[in-house]
Design a protein around this motif. Sequence first.
Motif, PDB file in Angstrom:
ATOM      1  N   VAL A 181       3.484 -11.862   4.154  1.00 21.34           N
ATOM      2  CA  VAL A 181       3.067 -10.463   3.981  1.00 21.34           C
ATOM      3  C   VAL A 181       4.282  -9.581   3.688  1.00 21.34           C
ATOM      4  CG1 VAL A 181       2.009  -8.489   5.139  1.00 21.34           C
ATOM      5  CG2 VAL A 181       1.042 -10.774   5.443  1.00 21.34           C
ATOM      6  N   LEU A 182       5.339  -9.740   4.477  1.00 21.29           N
ATOM      7  CA  LEU A 182       6.526  -8.915   4.272  1.00 21.29           C
ATOM      8  C   LEU A 182       7.254  -9.269   2.975  1.00 21.29           C
ATOM      9  CD1 LEU A 182       7.895  -8.624   7.910  1.00 21.29           C
ATOM     10  CD2 LEU A 182       6.712  -6.890   6.567  1.00 21.29           C
ATOM     11  N   SER A 183       7.187 -10.527   2.567  1.00 25.77           N
ATOM     12  CA  SER A 183       7.803 -10.914   1.297  1.00 25.77           C
ATOM     13  C   SER A 183       7.062 -10.305   0.117  1.00 25.77           C
ATOM     14  CB  SER A 183       7.838 -12.441   1.165  1.00 25.77           C
ATOM     15  OG  SER A 183       8.687 -12.984   2.134  1.00 25.77           O
ATOM     16  N   ALA A 184       5.750 -10.202   0.236  1.00 21.44           N
ATOM     17  CA  ALA A 184       4.987  -9.518  -0.816  1.00 21.44           C
ATOM     18  C   ALA A 184       5.413  -8.057  -0.898  1.00 21.44           C
ATOM     19  CB  ALA A 184       3.494  -9.636  -0.551  1.00 21.44           C
ATOM     20  N   LEU A 185       5.653  -7.432   0.257  1.00 19.91           N
ATOM     21  CA  LEU A 185       6.144  -6.054   0.289  1.00 19.91           C
ATOM     22  C   LEU A 185       7.544  -5.974  -0.320  1.00 19.91           C
ATOM     23  CD1 LEU A 185       5.550  -3.143   1.327  1.00 19.91           C
ATOM     24  CD2 LEU A 185       6.729  -3.814   3.424  1.00 19.91           C
ATOM     25  N   GLY A 186       8.401  -6.958  -0.014  1.00 20.50           N
ATOM     26  CA  GLY A 186       9.741  -7.007  -0.596  1.00 20.50           C
ATOM     27  C   GLY A 186       9.708  -7.200  -2.097  1.00 20.50           C
ATOM     28  N   ALA A 187       8.774  -8.031  -2.572  1.00 23.17           N
ATOM     29  CA  ALA A 187       8.629  -8.232  -4.020  1.00 23.17           C
ATOM     30  C   ALA A 187       8.190  -6.937  -4.689  1.00 23.17           C
ATOM     31  CB  ALA A 187       7.625  -9.349  -4.304  1.00 23.17           C
ATOM     32  N   ALA A 188       7.285  -6.205  -4.033  1.00 23.45           N
ATOM     33  CA  ALA A 188       6.853  -4.910  -4.577  1.00 23.45           C
ATOM     34  C   ALA A 188       8.028  -3.937  -4.629  1.00 23.45           C
ATOM     35  CB  ALA A 188       5.712  -4.337  -3.742  1.00 23.45           C
ATOM     36  N   GLY A 189       8.886  -3.949  -3.616  1.00 18.34           N
ATOM     37  CA  GLY A 189      10.077  -3.108  -3.625  1.00 18.34           C
ATOM     38  C   GLY A 189      11.030  -3.479  -4.744  1.00 18.34           C
ATOM     39  N   GLY A 190      11.189  -4.785  -4.999  1.00 16.98           N
ATOM     40  CA  GLY A 190      12.036  -5.240  -6.098  1.00 16.98           C
ATOM     41  C   GLY A 190      11.487  -4.817  -7.448  1.00 16.98           C
ATOM     42  N   VAL A 191      10.178  -4.933  -7.609  1.00 15.78           N
ATOM     43  CA  VAL A 191       9.541  -4.518  -8.868  1.00 15.78           C
ATOM     44  C   VAL A 191       9.676  -3.006  -9.049  1.00 15.78           C
ATOM     45  CG1 VAL A 191       7.314  -4.319 -10.051  1.00 15.78           C
ATOM     46  CG2 VAL A 191       7.966  -6.477  -8.975  1.00 15.78           C
ATOM     47  N   TYR A 192       9.506  -2.247  -7.961  1.00 14.76           N
ATOM     48  CA  TYR A 192       9.683  -0.795  -8.015  1.00 14.76           C
ATOM     49  C   TYR A 192      11.108  -0.456  -8.475  1.00 14.76           C
ATOM     50  CZ  TYR A 192      10.316   3.975  -6.263  1.00 14.76           C
ATOM     51  OH  TYR A 192      10.624   5.300  -6.145  1.00 14.76           O
ATOM     52  N   CYS A 193      12.094  -1.163  -7.935  1.00 16.29           N
ATOM     53  CA  CYS A 193      13.486  -0.929  -8.315  1.00 16.29           C
ATOM     54  C   CYS A 193      13.699  -1.237  -9.797  1.00 16.29           C
ATOM     55  CB  CYS A 193      14.412  -1.777  -7.447  1.00 16.29           C
ATOM     56  SG  CYS A 193      16.153  -1.472  -7.746  1.00 16.29           S
ATOM     57  N   VAL A 194      13.099  -2.319 -10.273  1.00 14.43           N
ATOM     58  CA  VAL A 194      13.235  -2.687 -11.689  1.00 14.43           C
ATOM     59  C   VAL A 194      12.629  -1.617 -12.585  1.00 14.43           C
ATOM     60  CG1 VAL A 194      12.400  -4.317 -13.436  1.00 14.43           C
ATOM     61  CG2 VAL A 194      13.378  -5.170 -11.316  1.00 14.43           C
ATOM     62  N   ILE A 195      11.436  -1.136 -12.245  1.00  9.98           N
ATOM     63  CA  ILE A 195      10.745  -0.139 -13.079  1.00  9.98           C
ATOM     64  C   ILE A 195      11.525   1.168 -13.134  1.00  9.98           C
ATOM     65  CG2 ILE A 195       8.676   1.316 -13.220  1.00  9.98           C
ATOM     66  CD1 ILE A 195       7.111  -1.129 -12.129  1.00  9.98           C
ATOM     67  N   ILE A 196      11.945   1.673 -11.982  1.00  8.08           N
ATOM     68  CA  ILE A 196      12.673   2.950 -11.953  1.00  8.08           C
ATOM     69  C   ILE A 196      14.031   2.807 -12.643  1.00  8.08           C
ATOM     70  CG2 ILE A 196      13.682   4.723 -10.469  1.00  8.08           C
ATOM     71  CD1 ILE A 196      10.602   4.734 -10.603  1.00  8.08           C
ATOM     72  N   SER A 197      14.710   1.676 -12.432  1.00  2.00           N
ATOM     73  CA  SER A 197      16.007   1.460 -13.086  1.00  2.00           C
ATOM     74  C   SER A 197      15.843   1.392 -14.596  1.00  2.00           C
ATOM     75  CB  SER A 197      16.656   0.173 -12.571  1.00  2.00           C
ATOM     76  OG  SER A 197      16.902   0.265 -11.197  1.00  2.00           O
ATOM     77  N   ALA A 198      14.801   0.715 -15.054  1.00  2.00           N
ATOM     78  CA  ALA A 198      14.548   0.638 -16.502  1.00  2.00           C
ATOM     79  C   ALA A 198      14.261   2.029 -17.063  1.00  2.00           C
ATOM     80  CB  ALA A 198      13.385  -0.304 -16.787  1.00  2.00           C
ATOM     81  N   MET A 199      13.488   2.818 -16.337  1.00  2.00           N
ATOM     82  CA  MET A 199      13.206   4.184 -16.788  1.00  2.00           C
ATOM     83  C   MET A 199      14.489   5.025 -16.828  1.00  2.00           C
ATOM     84  SD  MET A 199      10.023   4.260 -17.513  1.00  2.00           S
ATOM     85  CE  MET A 199       9.646   5.980 -17.619  1.00  2.00           C
ATOM     86  N   GLY A 200      15.351   4.848 -15.824  1.00  2.00           N
ATOM     87  CA  GLY A 200      16.627   5.556 -15.817  1.00  2.00           C
ATOM     88  C   GLY A 200      17.509   5.165 -16.988  1.00  2.00           C
ATOM     89  N   LEU A 201      17.471   3.881 -17.337  1.00  2.00           N
ATOM     90  CA  LEU A 201      18.246   3.419 -18.500  1.00  2.00           C
ATOM     91  C   LEU A 201      17.670   3.952 -19.803  1.00  2.00           C
ATOM     92  CD1 LEU A 201      18.978  -0.301 -17.592  1.00  2.00           C
ATOM     93  CD2 LEU A 201      20.669   1.483 -18.019  1.00  2.00           C
ATOM     94  N   ILE A 202      16.365   3.906 -19.934  1.00  2.00           N
ATOM     95  CA  ILE A 202      15.722   4.333 -21.182  1.00  2.00           C
ATOM     96  C   ILE A 202      15.923   5.817 -21.442  1.00  2.00           C
ATOM     97  CG2 ILE A 202      13.470   4.668 -22.289  1.00  2.00           C
ATOM     98  CD1 ILE A 202      12.619   2.012 -20.907  1.00  2.00           C
ATOM     99  N   HIS A 203      15.760   6.640 -20.406  1.00  2.00           N
ATOM    100  CA  HIS A 203      15.800   8.093 -20.599  1.00  2.00           C
ATOM    101  C   HIS A 203      17.202   8.691 -20.561  1.00  2.00           C
ATOM    102  CE1 HIS A 203      11.532   8.499 -20.842  1.00  2.00           C
ATOM    103  NE2 HIS A 203      11.376   7.837 -19.721  1.00  2.00           N
ATOM    104  N   GLY A 204      18.167   7.953 -20.045  1.00  2.00           N
ATOM    105  CA  GLY A 204      19.544   8.433 -20.069  1.00  2.00           C
ATOM    106  C   GLY A 204      19.871   9.448 -18.991  1.00  2.00           C
ATOM    107  N   PRO A 205      21.137   9.809 -18.902  1.00  2.00           N
ATOM    108  CA  PRO A 205      21.600  10.700 -17.839  1.00  2.00           C
ATOM    109  C   PRO A 205      21.407  12.187 -18.150  1.00  2.00           C
ATOM    110  CG  PRO A 205      23.443  10.020 -19.156  1.00  2.00           C
ATOM    111  CD  PRO A 205      22.236   9.305 -19.713  1.00  2.00           C
TER     112      PRO A 205
END
Length: 194
Positions: free
Chosen positions: A85-109
Amino acid sequence: MCTGKCSRFIGVLLFPLGICAIIANLLLYFPNAQILQVEQITDFVWFFNGIIGAGLLAFLPAFMMLGAGGEGCCANRCGMLLSVVLSALGAAGGVYCVIISAMGLIHGPLCDTGSGNYEYPFRNSTEEENYLFNPEIWNTCREPENIVLWNVVLFSILLGIGAIQAVLCLIQVINGLFGFLCGTCMRKRKTGVA
């Protein structure tokens, strides 16, 4: 490798990854080691993808994995189920980090282009003129100095860490299910024949 050892191994790997993600996210608040006003910091930094997504949400399953890999009642099946259960939550946190980081890269500073006002000069760029593939236009941002490189490196690190954590947590979900169904390591008992 038995499910308990695999669980402990993954748990140990998640700790340094989580610490690196938190540090990378904190560094995004201080571009080029400068202290800026709140309104001068890139908006995707405020989603706390490294602090919460790849940081705290990775520590929870990591602690459980270390505990589930140990000895316990029922060959620690309950601990393995909780680690799923907690690993599924950790995987969701990792995916959240990937999505937000990709958005930060795409849109720039967010930066000052020389007008004295902070803006996002790369937000409306097309795929052909994307700033990520044209380092020669990075000097569009005048202040803070090297902000584009700062954001690209740190968001890329966060994206990589989030992806690794998501994969590790998904592996633990499968490992934990096997551990729950089959038990952790079954030690061979010595049968004394006289």
